[in-house]
Structures are given as structure tokens and as C-alpha cells.
Design an enzyme around this catalytic site. Structure first.
Site, PDB file in Angstrom:
ATOM      1  N   GLU A 189       0.203  -3.974  -1.196  1.00 46.30           N
ATOM      2  CA  GLU A 189       0.881  -3.906   0.102  1.00 46.30           C
ATOM      3  C   GLU A 189       0.259  -4.889   1.092  1.00 46.30           C
ATOM      4  O   GLU A 189      -0.547  -4.490   1.949  1.00 46.30           O
ATOM      5  CB  GLU A 189       0.838  -2.481   0.667  1.00 46.30           C
ATOM      6  CG  GLU A 189       1.752  -1.507  -0.067  1.00 46.30           C
ATOM      7  CD  GLU A 189       1.822  -0.138   0.609  1.00 46.30           C
ATOM      8  OE1 GLU A 189       0.999   0.127   1.513  1.00 46.30           O
ATOM      9  OE2 GLU A 189       2.701   0.660   0.232  1.00 46.30           O
ATOM     10  N   GLU A 281       6.509   1.722  -5.474  1.00 51.24           N
ATOM     11  CA  GLU A 281       5.931   2.884  -4.788  1.00 51.24           C
ATOM     12  C   GLU A 281       6.932   3.439  -3.798  1.00 51.24           C
ATOM     13  O   GLU A 281       7.527   2.702  -3.014  1.00 51.24           O
ATOM     14  CB  GLU A 281       4.637   2.478  -4.064  1.00 51.24           C
ATOM     15  CG  GLU A 281       3.881   3.644  -3.439  1.00 51.24           C
ATOM     16  CD  GLU A 281       2.579   3.191  -2.778  1.00 51.24           C
ATOM     17  OE1 GLU A 281       1.829   2.417  -3.407  1.00 51.24           O
ATOM     18  OE2 GLU A 281       2.320   3.597  -1.629  1.00 51.24           O
TER      19      GLU A 281
END
Length: 356
Positions: A189, A281
Site C-alpha cells: 500500500e 486486500e
């Protein structure tokens, strides 16, 4: 649907032939790679994967246009779970828990999350590399694919861990270069950093992987916590207009349904019309993976991903106290994994979706 061409006879061709041989052996029950139990009392490793497993049935994956495709060139969508950080929840990844994931949940894929900081990889590179490989091998032994997740989070610039990433992915690509069951997620991320910086990082890491493993799919994180920039006021156009200079890659998108509403859903829809996307995710709760579940919004995302054959892994396969962990707290200290009795509300819901 196109068929994969006959492999050439050079090094890449030999690797492809080795992968095909491995899958053929797997279908015959010859593969016997098993994981030693992570803790006492773990269930024994299962028999070798058969042709019915996702891995044996689909073989080497590749990117065909905007889709993830199997060895026959048919579009496929993998559905499964992500581990939590293995520095905290290794006890949740056992022979018994992975038997449940593969057989009771009927999962296609396990995302193995190796945190870089927060007590993770940087504290013991060799140890965390070996731990990730143990879990990947265990997923393969049960016929599941494995996403090798380089879980960089803080700092948000993946270039801060460039040297470590090169070391980690060199080791992983050397080990799995002849195995069809891995996908490499090179930056979990990214945040607080430009797309151009993320792109530069990807174009340095991908050749490291390709030098050893030229055929595997690579997953590239996007800006603003893998939101295609939405969480920092941008959108997918920056990737569409300036894609990573590499083939056989997909871009990642993350969402948490209670926090990420119409703008995020619409971004996923638009981006997947232009780019190959893998949702590595997501959660049914807020962006911290906690709080109340929003199953209605979550189902809208799942309906979109099913319609467009977008693969996904849910966060997370642990007994963390937050609502986003699928197991009730304390489950990972026991020996019962299958069924719904050990699951939180989100676990019951996501297990049902994977089984479908």
C-alpha cells in the site's frame, strides 16, 4: 480464447516445461511437498494436490489483456484469504488452518503477508524469508496459489525499502522459478508518494523477479493505499496514461466497504475496464479493519468483481481482536478450524462467498 504457444527450447522454455511437468505430477498425486507444523498439535499435511485443486486445474497463470488467465488461456478469478502479519499471527497459519482454508472454505489462493517494518522482515530477513516460504509451500501442497505479499506500509514510499525488496524477491524468485503457483505482490500500500515514484520502483523490482522467474504474474501496488489514487484525490487515469513498462502485470486495488463507498466502487469499475486489476486486500468493515460490517456494500463490490472476473483476497485469516479477523479470538491457540462455530460474523460471511 487463445492457447499458450508451444514453449521455445531456451532457458525460458525449459522453465515452462518444468512448470508443466510439476503440474502433471501434481495431478497424479506425485507432489509431496509438505509443511512441517508451525506449532504443536497442528494437523498433519494433506495428500498431494489432485486435478480438482485450483492449482492443478489451472496451472501457470498469465495476464491476457485485462484478465488473469489460466494455462489454457481462459479467464479465471481467484478467491481466497490473506494472512495477517506473520510476525504476530504465525500461529494462525498451520497445517490444520490451511486444511480448513483449502478444503472447507474451498479457497483458491492464500496471500502471505510479510511486513517489512513493525517487527517484520527488517528485523530478521533470513527468518522471515524462510517463514514466508514455509507458508507458501504449505499452500501449494494443498493445491492453492500463493500471493507473495511484500507488505510495505510505513514508510509509504516503496523506494525506502528498495534494497530489501531486491534481496527478498531475488530469494523468492530463485526458489519458485519453476513453480506455477506464485504471484509476486511487490508493494502492498504505497502512500504519500507520487505514481511516478511507485512506477520507478516497480520498473526496478520487476526485472529482479524476471531474471529468475520470467513467467509469473507480478502485482503492482497503486497510489494512496492501493486505491488508484482516490484516497489522495486522484484516480486511475494516472496509471492508464503512464503504465508500468512491463508485461504480465496487474495493478492492485484495496477497499474497506464500510469506509470506501461509491467513489471507490466506481473507480474499481472504470479502472478494470482499462487495466488488469487484482483486489489483493479488502474488508467488510472500516479502513482500519474494525467496526461494524457493511455486508450490503461489500456484496456490491463482490458482484462487480464476479461479473468482471476480478480476483480477490480478503483481510484477514487470523484471530486478531478486530472484526476484520475471521476467527474468534483465541481460535489460533486451539485445534478446531473448520465450520462456522470458530468464526466471527465477517468470517461466516466471507467463507460462504468463497465456497460459492
Amino acid at each position: 480464447m487463445h492457447q499458450r504457444p508451444t514453449p521455445p527450447t531456451g532457458p525460458t522454455g525449459r522453465r515452462r516445461l518444468a512448470r508443466k511437468a510439476l503440474l502433471a505430477a501434481s495431478a497424479l498425486g506425485v507432489v509431496t511437498a509438505l509443511m512441517a507444523p508451525v506449532r504443536a498439535g497442528a494437523a498433519p499435511a494433506p495428500a498431494a494436490p489432485t486435478a480438482a485443486t485450483p492449482l492443478a486445474a489451472n496451472g501457470q497463470l498469465s495476464v491476457c489483456g485485462r484478465q488473469l488467465c489460466n494455462a489454457s488461456g481462459q479467464a479465471v478469478a481467484l478467491n481466497g484469504m490473506s494472512t495477517h502479519g506473520t510476525q504476530w499471527y504465525a500461529q494462525c497459519v498451520t497445517g490444520g488452518s490451511l486444511d480448513a482454508l483449502a478444503q472447507d472454505w474451498r479457497s483458491d489462493v492464500l496471500r502471505v503477508s510479510t511486513y517489512v517494518q513493525e517487527g517484520g522482515y527488517e528485523t530478521d530477513p533470513a527468518g522471515f524469508t524462510a517463514r514466508a516460504q514455509k507458508f507458501i509451500d504449505a499452500a501449494h501442497a494443498r493445491g492453492m496459489y500463493a500471493v507473495i505479499d511484500w507488505h510495505m506500509l510505513t514508510p509509504g514510499d516503496p523506494n525506502a525499502n528498495l534494497a530489501r525488496a531486491k534481496t527478498f524477491f531475488t530469494a523468492m524468485a530463485k526458489k519458485y522459478k519453476n513453480h506455477p503457483g506464485v504471484l509476486y505482490e511487490i508493494a502492498n500500500e504505497p502512500s504519500g508518494v507520487s505514481w511516478s515514484a511507485i512506477k520507478s520502483y516497480a520498473e526496478q523490482i520487476i526485472p529482479v523477479i524476471r531474471a529468475e522467474d520470467p513467467d509469473a504474474v507480478v502485482l503492482v501496488g497503486t497510489r494512496a493505499w492501493s486505491s488508484f489514487g482516490v484516497s489522495e484525490g486522484s484516480n486511475e487515469s494516472e496509471v492508464v496514461n503512464n503504465p508500468v513498462n512491463a508485461s504480465n502485470i496487474m495493478y492492485t486495488f484495496h477497499f474497506y466497504a464500510a469506509s470506501h463507498r461509491e467513489e471507490y466502487l466506481n473507480t474499481l469499475d472504470r479502472a478494470s475496464d482499462r487495466l488488469p486489476v487484482f483486489v489483493t486486500e479488502f474488508g467488510t468493515q472500516n479502513y482500519a479493519g474494525e467496526g461494524a460490517n457493511d455486508f450490503t456494500m461489500s456484496q456490491r463490490y463482490l458482484d462487480l468483481m464476479k461479473r468482471k472476473k476480478i480476483s480477490w483476497t480478503n483481510w484477514n485469516y487470523s484471530d486478531d481482536h478486530r472484526s476484520g479477523a475471521v476467527f474468534k479470538t483465541g481460535t489460533c491457540n486451539g485445534s478446531t478450524w473448520a465450520g462456522t462455530g470458530v468464526l466471527k460474523e465477517a468470517g461466516v460471511w466471507i467463507r460462504d462467498r468463497i465456497r460459492q
